[in-house]
Design a protein around this motif. Structure first.
Motif, PDB file in Angstrom:
ATOM      1  N   PRO A  38      37.355  27.269  48.217  1.00  0.00           N
ATOM      2  CA  PRO A  38      36.511  27.787  47.134  1.00  0.00           C
ATOM      3  C   PRO A  38      35.163  28.316  47.601  1.00  0.00           C
ATOM      4  N   SER A  39      34.875  28.184  48.902  1.00  0.00           N
ATOM      5  CA  SER A  39      33.561  28.595  49.395  1.00  0.00           C
ATOM      6  C   SER A  39      33.600  29.698  50.442  1.00  0.00           C
ATOM      7  N   THR A  40      34.800  30.108  50.890  1.00  0.00           N
ATOM      8  CA  THR A  40      34.874  31.147  51.914  1.00  0.00           C
ATOM      9  C   THR A  40      35.873  32.231  51.515  1.00  0.00           C
ATOM     10  N   TYR A  41      35.771  33.360  52.196  1.00  0.00           N
ATOM     11  CA  TYR A  41      36.626  34.519  51.959  1.00  0.00           C
ATOM     12  C   TYR A  41      37.652  34.669  53.087  1.00  0.00           C
ATOM     13  N   ASP A  42      37.899  33.603  53.834  1.00  0.00           N
ATOM     14  CA  ASP A  42      38.747  33.673  55.033  1.00  0.00           C
ATOM     15  C   ASP A  42      40.204  34.011  54.726  1.00  0.00           C
ATOM     16  N   ASN A  43      40.811  33.277  53.826  1.00  0.00           N
ATOM     17  CA  ASN A  43      42.216  33.455  53.448  1.00  0.00           C
ATOM     18  C   ASN A  43      42.253  33.702  51.945  1.00  0.00           C
ATOM     19  N   THR A  44      42.714  34.883  51.536  1.00  0.00           N
ATOM     20  CA  THR A  44      42.609  35.263  50.129  1.00  0.00           C
ATOM     21  C   THR A  44      43.917  35.876  49.637  1.00  0.00           C
ATOM     22  N   TYR A  45      44.032  35.957  48.305  1.00  0.00           N
ATOM     23  CA  TYR A  45      45.149  36.711  47.742  1.00  0.00           C
ATOM     24  C   TYR A  45      44.661  37.572  46.587  1.00  0.00           C
ATOM     25  N   HIS A  46      45.345  38.693  46.402  1.00  0.00           N
ATOM     26  CA  HIS A  46      44.921  39.727  45.462  1.00  0.00           C
ATOM     27  C   HIS A  46      46.150  40.198  44.695  1.00  0.00           C
ATOM     28  N   LEU A  47      45.997  40.394  43.386  1.00  0.00           N
ATOM     29  CA  LEU A  47      47.110  40.732  42.513  1.00  0.00           C
ATOM     30  C   LEU A  47      46.852  42.062  41.819  1.00  0.00           C
ATOM     31  N   PHE A  48      47.840  42.941  41.859  1.00  0.00           N
ATOM     32  CA  PHE A  48      47.722  44.210  41.151  1.00  0.00           C
ATOM     33  C   PHE A  48      49.115  44.772  40.890  1.00  0.00           C
ATOM     34  N   SER A  49      49.172  45.762  40.008  1.00  0.00           N
ATOM     35  CA  SER A  49      50.438  46.434  39.706  1.00  0.00           C
ATOM     36  C   SER A  49      50.286  47.911  39.997  1.00  0.00           C
ATOM     37  N   ALA A  50      51.295  48.508  40.607  1.00  0.00           N
ATOM     38  CA  ALA A  50      51.274  49.940  40.924  1.00  0.00           C
ATOM     39  C   ALA A  50      52.702  50.427  41.060  1.00  0.00           C
ATOM     40  N   GLY A  51      52.939  51.639  40.582  1.00  0.00           N
ATOM     41  CA  GLY A  51      54.280  52.208  40.669  1.00  0.00           C
ATOM     42  C   GLY A  51      55.317  51.429  39.896  1.00  0.00           C
ATOM     43  N   GLY A  52      54.886  50.697  38.869  1.00  0.00           N
ATOM     44  CA  GLY A  52      55.821  49.904  38.086  1.00  0.00           C
ATOM     45  C   GLY A  52      56.204  48.585  38.711  1.00  0.00           C
ATOM     46  N   THR A  53      55.587  48.244  39.852  1.00  0.00           N
ATOM     47  CA  THR A  53      55.896  47.019  40.577  1.00  0.00           C
ATOM     48  C   THR A  53      54.656  46.133  40.640  1.00  0.00           C
ATOM     49  N   ASP A  54      54.864  44.821  40.560  1.00  0.00           N
ATOM     50  CA  ASP A  54      53.776  43.859  40.705  1.00  0.00           C
ATOM     51  C   ASP A  54      53.664  43.472  42.179  1.00  0.00           C
ATOM     52  N   ALA A  87      54.121  41.866  34.938  1.00  0.00           N
ATOM     53  CA  ALA A  87      52.710  41.602  34.666  1.00  0.00           C
ATOM     54  C   ALA A  87      52.120  42.765  33.875  1.00  0.00           C
ATOM     55  N   PRO A  88      51.208  42.477  32.944  1.00  0.00           N
ATOM     56  CA  PRO A  88      50.589  43.564  32.174  1.00  0.00           C
ATOM     57  C   PRO A  88      49.866  44.541  33.094  1.00  0.00           C
ATOM     58  N   SER A  89      50.167  45.824  32.922  1.00  0.00           N
ATOM     59  CA  SER A  89      49.483  46.844  33.718  1.00  0.00           C
ATOM     60  C   SER A  89      48.068  47.002  33.200  1.00  0.00           C
ATOM     61  N   GLU A  90      47.119  47.109  34.111  1.00  0.00           N
ATOM     62  CA  GLU A  90      45.720  47.173  33.708  1.00  0.00           C
ATOM     63  C   GLU A  90      44.970  48.215  34.544  1.00  0.00           C
ATOM     64  N   PRO A  91      45.292  49.501  34.369  1.00  0.00           N
ATOM     65  CA  PRO A  91      44.556  50.530  35.109  1.00  0.00           C
ATOM     66  C   PRO A  91      43.099  50.544  34.670  1.00  0.00           C
ATOM     67  N   LEU A  92      42.188  50.598  35.630  1.00  0.00           N
ATOM     68  CA  LEU A  92      40.763  50.531  35.334  1.00  0.00           C
ATOM     69  C   LEU A  92      40.074  51.827  35.707  1.00  0.00           C
ATOM     70  N   VAL A  93      39.196  52.286  34.832  1.00  0.00           N
ATOM     71  CA  VAL A  93      38.365  53.444  35.157  1.00  0.00           C
ATOM     72  C   VAL A  93      37.462  53.056  36.328  1.00  0.00           C
ATOM     73  N   ARG A  94      37.392  53.909  37.327  1.00  0.00           N
ATOM     74  CA  ARG A  94      36.571  53.605  38.506  1.00  0.00           C
ATOM     75  C   ARG A  94      35.115  53.387  38.092  1.00  0.00           C
ATOM     76  N   GLN A  95      34.587  52.233  38.440  1.00  0.00           N
ATOM     77  CA  GLN A  95      33.214  51.909  38.049  1.00  0.00           C
ATOM     78  C   GLN A  95      32.204  52.911  38.596  1.00  0.00           C
ATOM     79  N   ALA A  96      32.464  53.431  39.790  1.00  0.00           N
ATOM     80  CA  ALA A  96      31.498  54.336  40.420  1.00  0.00           C
ATOM     81  C   ALA A  96      31.314  55.623  39.617  1.00  0.00           C
TER      82      ALA A  96
END
Length: 544
Positions: A94-110, A258-267
């Motif tokens: 909970p205190s480091t970024y050493d080993n991480t996991y990230h979740l997203f959906s693209a191309g109809g696949t999770d 998983a629910p698809s959640e495309p996000l407008v680029r913040q930049a």
């Protein structure tokens, strides 16, 4: 390099950036860490990214092989910066970024991206295995530093990763690594699934200078392929030998749930607020850093309700808002009662959603039926301690339905012989239509798209020419325009006029849905007195 990624994120549909480790060469050189941090920060608000720790990034490099602590890595890339991002799943610690996991959906696949620190130990491999087993509906991409040898066999470390995780679970699709050179192999896992193992590390001087190569992985669910290209954005050159440019077939793209959640680029978004403390302006809610925030004024305090308005810079089909509360020492300002409203013009707002959120640090969401909007306003009517704050705000949009470019034919009133109108509808952002410059044709000039048959149309998407090492000129970026439509190609009706920013970001314009076979973009002003387009798309159908 990362600047190229940010500039090309929309045009090339770049969904994630993966770093295979060795962020620096000398872990104790703070100048190198500053350069690395500056480079990676260019992706903030542009494209989400995941980073693996390499052997050069740990404290014991060259001194103590058993010391895998990554002090400077976590100082410059702290977990707290990423913890509230929608795609950030978590980390082993909970205190480091050493080993991480990230979740997203693209191309109809999770998907799940799983980063493993250099030479993972048993506890880290167990953590990874449990994560993969707990997410059977996600295709897993493992990113780790040391995995393959130069001849394509696995290193001792790589074999441990294979035995514990990569070769064990049926949903592991790929292992990406660095550390040595270039190699790849495809292996069959315990459950009969094919795992593609790919190494890329361009560390020798001829590959580093002036700024090195990156790998572009292009997934095509329709063809079940993965195409790999090795590209140097600084020189505009590619390595085209079979080790560096290849296509893998038979890639699995199982339908995701998983629910698809495309996000407008913040930049691309601009923010304003009815109240903001000097050090906590509205823009802080769009900077891609969970440690910063927008906060209404508290010296003296301004009472609620207070609001923050997001200008998306062009009309999108929007359907939701993701709200990340502040992520520091206090919960003051966590919004607990809200209203979301949308607007096309920034003046007349229509309510989209209202409700309450728990008074905690978890990500919150508001959803509503798809609606056309350029502006999205979050109004806080209640918040922790009577304040309102937001670490990050994201707008969820519905991707536009576009008329197929394959159906189109393009003509123009002026075009250089090497840059004909057809290049604006060829599906490649690397090519452009450009008005004649040998004997310059003054503006206005136009490009007309024949859709092949009458279609219900409601908008145009314009991609200006992109930055390219072999052609740095921005000439032809259209800054003032008219859009006209026609049913017969003879009589045209103007449906939109306006201006666009003189930059390379994707532009767009909308109008009320109507039938048309021909859509004409007329450039009345452009950079250098010219007009050009990398890609043009016509928005079809109706919102939702």
């Amino acid at each position: 390099m990362t600047g190229w990624v940010a500039d090309n994120a929309v045009a090339r549909n770049i969904r994630y950036v993966l770093h295979v480790g060795d962020v620096v060469d000398r872990h104790a050189d703070m100048g190198e860490w500053t350069e690395a941090q500056t480079a990676m920060n260019l992706l903030d608000g542009e494209v989400p990214y995941a980073m693996a720790v390499g052997n050069h990034d740990v404290d014991g490099f060259g001194v103590d092989a058993n010391n895998r602590t990554a002090t400077n890595f976590n100082l410059r890339f702290p977990r707290a910066k990423f913890a509230c991002m929608p795609s950030f799943g978590g980390s082993q610690s909970p205190s480091t970024y050493d080993n991480t996991y990230h979740l997203f959906s693209a191309g109809g696949t999770d998907w799940m991206v799983l980063t493993l620190k250099w030479a993972p130990v048993a506890a880290e491999l167990t953590w990874a295995a449990q994560l993969v087993a707990a997410n059977p509906g996600r295709q897993v991409i493992i990113v780790t530093h040391d995995y393959l040898l130069g001849d394509g066999t696995r290193s001792a470390v790589g074999q441990q990763v294979w035995n514990a995780v990569a070769g064990v679970y049926p949903n592991v699709a790929m292992v990406l690594s660095g550390h040595r050179s270039v190699a790849r192999r495809s292996s069959v896992g315990r459950n009969g699934n094919t795992v593609h193992e790919i190494m890329a590390d361009y560390q020798n001087p001829s590959q580093r200078n002036p700024n090195g190569y990156l790998r572009v992985l292009e997934f095509d669910p329709r063809a079940s392929t993965l195409s790999v290209r090795t590209y140097n954005p600084e020189t505009g050159t590619s390595l085209t030998d079979p080790a560096n440019q290849f296509t893998l077939s038979g890639i699995s793209f199982p339908a995701g749930s998983a629910p698809s959640e495309p996000l407008v680029r913040q930049a691309l978004v601009r923010a304003s607020a009815t109240s903001a403390h000097t050090e906590n302006g509205a823009a802080r809610a769009l900077d891609g850093d969970c440690r910063t925030m927008w906060h209404n004024e508290f010296q003296p305090a301004t009472p609620l309700p207070q609001s923050v308005t997001l200008d998306l810079q062009r009309v999108h089909d929007v359907r939701g808002l993701v709200y990340a509360p502040r992520n520091d020492h206090t919960q003051n300002g966590t919004v607990t009662a809200y209203t979301v409203a949308t607007s096309l013009d920034g003046t007349s707002f229509q309510p989209a959603a209202t409700g309450t959120w728990p008074d905690d640090r978890t990500l919150k969401r508001a959803t509503w039926p798809v609606t056309e909007a350029r502006y999205v306003r979050l109004t806080a009517s209640a918040g922790h301690a009577g304040f309102a704050a937001a670490a990050e705000l994201h707008v969820v949009y519905q991707p536009e339905s576009l008329v197929a470019q394959a159906l189109m034919k393009a003509t123009a009133t002026s075009a250089n012989a090497e840059y004909p109108a057809s290049l604006a509808v060829d599906g490649s952002p690397d090519t452009i239509w450009h008005t004649e410059w040998v004997r310059p044709a003054p503006l206005p000039q136009s490009i007309t798209l024949d859709l092949g048959s009458s279609q219900q149309v409601r908008g145009l998407v314009y991609q200006p020419r992109l930055w390219a090492a072999d052609n740095l000129s921005p000439n032809g970026i259209i800054t003032r325009f008219q859009v006209q439509v026609s049913s017969d190609g003879v009589t045209f009706t103007t449906v939109a006029t306006g201006s666009w920013a003189d930059d390379r970001t994707t532009k767009g314009v909308r109008w009320a849905t109507l039938p048309a076979r021909y859509v004409r973009l007329q450039a009345t002003a452009g950079r250098g007195g010219y007009a050009s387009a990398a890609e043009l798309d016509v928005v079809a159908g109706v919102a939702g």
